[in-house]
Write a protein that holds these residues in place. Sequence first.
Motif, mmCIF file in Angstrom:
data_model
loop_
_atom_site.group_PDB
_atom_site.id
_atom_site.type_symbol
_atom_site.label_atom_id
_atom_site.label_comp_id
_atom_site.label_asym_id
_atom_site.label_seq_id
_atom_site.Cartn_x
_atom_site.Cartn_y
_atom_site.Cartn_z
ATOM 1 N N PHE A 34 17.644 -26.675 36.370
ATOM 2 C CA PHE A 34 18.269 -26.233 37.880
ATOM 3 C C PHE A 34 17.735 -26.278 39.432
ATOM 4 N N VAL A 35 17.304 -25.396 38.810
ATOM 5 C CA VAL A 35 16.256 -24.701 40.370
ATOM 6 C C VAL A 35 14.845 -25.450 40.545
ATOM 7 N N ASN A 36 14.522 -25.089 39.261
ATOM 8 C CA ASN A 36 13.031 -26.370 39.214
ATOM 9 C C ASN A 36 12.782 -27.728 39.432
ATOM 10 N N GLY A 37 13.907 -28.012 38.326
ATOM 11 C CA GLY A 37 14.042 -29.703 38.751
ATOM 12 C C GLY A 37 13.663 -30.303 39.332
ATOM 13 N N TYR A 38 13.248 -30.078 40.616
ATOM 14 C CA TYR A 38 13.110 -30.931 41.770
ATOM 15 C C TYR A 38 11.836 -31.420 42.082
ATOM 16 N N GLN A 39 10.239 -30.193 41.649
ATOM 17 C CA GLN A 39 9.614 -30.249 41.451
ATOM 18 C C GLN A 39 8.608 -30.946 39.723
ATOM 19 N N LYS A 40 9.502 -30.725 38.490
ATOM 20 C CA LYS A 40 9.225 -31.289 37.626
ATOM 21 C C LYS A 40 9.340 -32.881 37.209
ATOM 22 N N GLY A 41 10.069 -33.685 38.145
ATOM 23 C CA GLY A 41 9.368 -35.507 37.561
ATOM 24 C C GLY A 41 10.724 -35.632 36.219
ATOM 25 N N GLY A 42 11.143 -36.085 36.068
ATOM 26 C CA GLY A 42 11.823 -36.530 35.122
ATOM 27 C C GLY A 42 13.416 -36.793 35.318
ATOM 28 N N LYS A 43 14.069 -36.834 34.207
ATOM 29 C CA LYS A 43 15.557 -37.193 34.382
ATOM 30 C C LYS A 43 16.442 -36.142 35.035
ATOM 31 N N THR A 44 15.180 -34.499 36.180
ATOM 32 C CA THR A 44 15.921 -33.936 36.494
ATOM 33 C C THR A 44 16.004 -34.345 37.329
ATOM 34 N N GLU A 45 14.975 -34.250 38.129
ATOM 35 C CA GLU A 45 13.963 -35.100 39.434
ATOM 36 C C GLU A 45 15.193 -35.871 39.622
ATOM 37 N N LYS A 46 15.401 -37.083 39.620
ATOM 38 C CA LYS A 46 16.440 -38.383 39.553
ATOM 39 C C LYS A 46 17.678 -37.796 40.091
ATOM 40 N N ALA A 47 17.658 -37.176 38.902
ATOM 41 C CA ALA A 47 19.473 -36.940 39.284
ATOM 42 C C ALA A 47 19.674 -36.234 40.734
ATOM 43 N N ILE A 48 18.665 -34.718 41.029
ATOM 44 C CA ILE A 48 18.381 -33.985 42.371
ATOM 45 C C ILE A 48 18.409 -34.962 43.612
ATOM 46 N N LYS A 49 17.575 -36.157 43.064
ATOM 47 C CA LYS A 49 17.318 -37.290 43.826
ATOM 48 C C LYS A 49 17.901 -38.507 44.202
ATOM 49 N N SER A 50 18.623 -38.506 44.028
ATOM 50 C CA SER A 50 20.172 -39.363 43.496
ATOM 51 C C SER A 50 20.105 -39.487 45.189
ATOM 52 N N ASP A 51 22.013 -40.403 45.397
ATOM 53 C CA ASP A 51 22.681 -40.082 45.916
ATOM 54 C C ASP A 51 24.189 -38.387 46.178
ATOM 55 N N SER A 54 21.470 -35.368 45.811
ATOM 56 C CA SER A 54 20.429 -34.596 47.334
ATOM 57 C C SER A 54 22.022 -34.518 48.681
ATOM 58 N N GLU A 55 22.781 -35.342 48.287
ATOM 59 C CA GLU A 55 24.031 -34.795 48.690
ATOM 60 C C GLU A 55 24.787 -33.469 48.486
ATOM 61 N N HIS A 56 24.311 -32.778 47.358
ATOM 62 C CA HIS A 56 24.640 -31.615 46.833
ATOM 63 C C HIS A 56 24.213 -30.426 46.317
ATOM 64 N N TYR A 57 22.982 -30.670 46.436
ATOM 65 C CA TYR A 57 21.799 -30.115 45.452
ATOM 66 C C TYR A 57 21.814 -28.849 46.460
ATOM 67 N N PHE A 58 21.549 -28.705 48.335
ATOM 68 C CA PHE A 58 21.042 -27.475 48.572
ATOM 69 C C PHE A 58 22.571 -26.408 48.875
ATOM 70 N N ASP A 59 23.501 -26.985 48.667
ATOM 71 C CA ASP A 59 24.758 -26.130 48.873
ATOM 72 C C ASP A 59 24.875 -26.229 47.157
ATOM 73 N N ASP A 60 24.397 -26.244 46.378
ATOM 74 C CA ASP A 60 24.041 -25.998 44.482
ATOM 75 C C ASP A 60 23.916 -24.567 45.025
ATOM 76 N N LEU A 61 22.004 -25.015 45.094
ATOM 77 C CA LEU A 61 21.724 -24.277 45.264
ATOM 78 C C LEU A 61 22.162 -22.660 46.476
ATOM 79 N N LYS A 62 22.399 -22.715 47.260
ATOM 80 C CA LYS A 62 23.620 -21.837 48.011
ATOM 81 C C LYS A 62 23.870 -20.992 47.586
ATOM 82 N N ASP A 63 25.484 -21.580 46.964
ATOM 83 C CA ASP A 63 26.224 -20.642 45.656
ATOM 84 C C ASP A 63 25.862 -20.153 44.634
#
Length: 76
Positions: A34-51, A54-63
């Motif tokens: 979850f933390v490193n998935g943005y750089q990994k590619g594949g399903k994790t990156e797609k989920a993080i970059k999805s609509d 992309s709305e929740h990832y930053f706030d979730d990382l801060k939490d």
Amino acid sequence: MTVSKSQLKASQVYRKRNPERTAYTTLRRNAFNFVNGYQKGGKTEKAIKSDYGSEHYFDDLKDLQNDLKKAIEKLK
């Protein structure tokens, strides 16, 4: 890559003999993905970059950061 039946059996036996370690490493791997998935590619990156992602990832990382700080303080 195909996994042999004997390897599948050995993995199953290991998981049965080491349930706590298996659970722990699965949780750890999921957290790191979850933390490193943005750089990994594949399903994790797609989920993080999805609509939604992309709305929740930053706030979730801060939490998560806040929760990690609390957990570390409890262990000191």
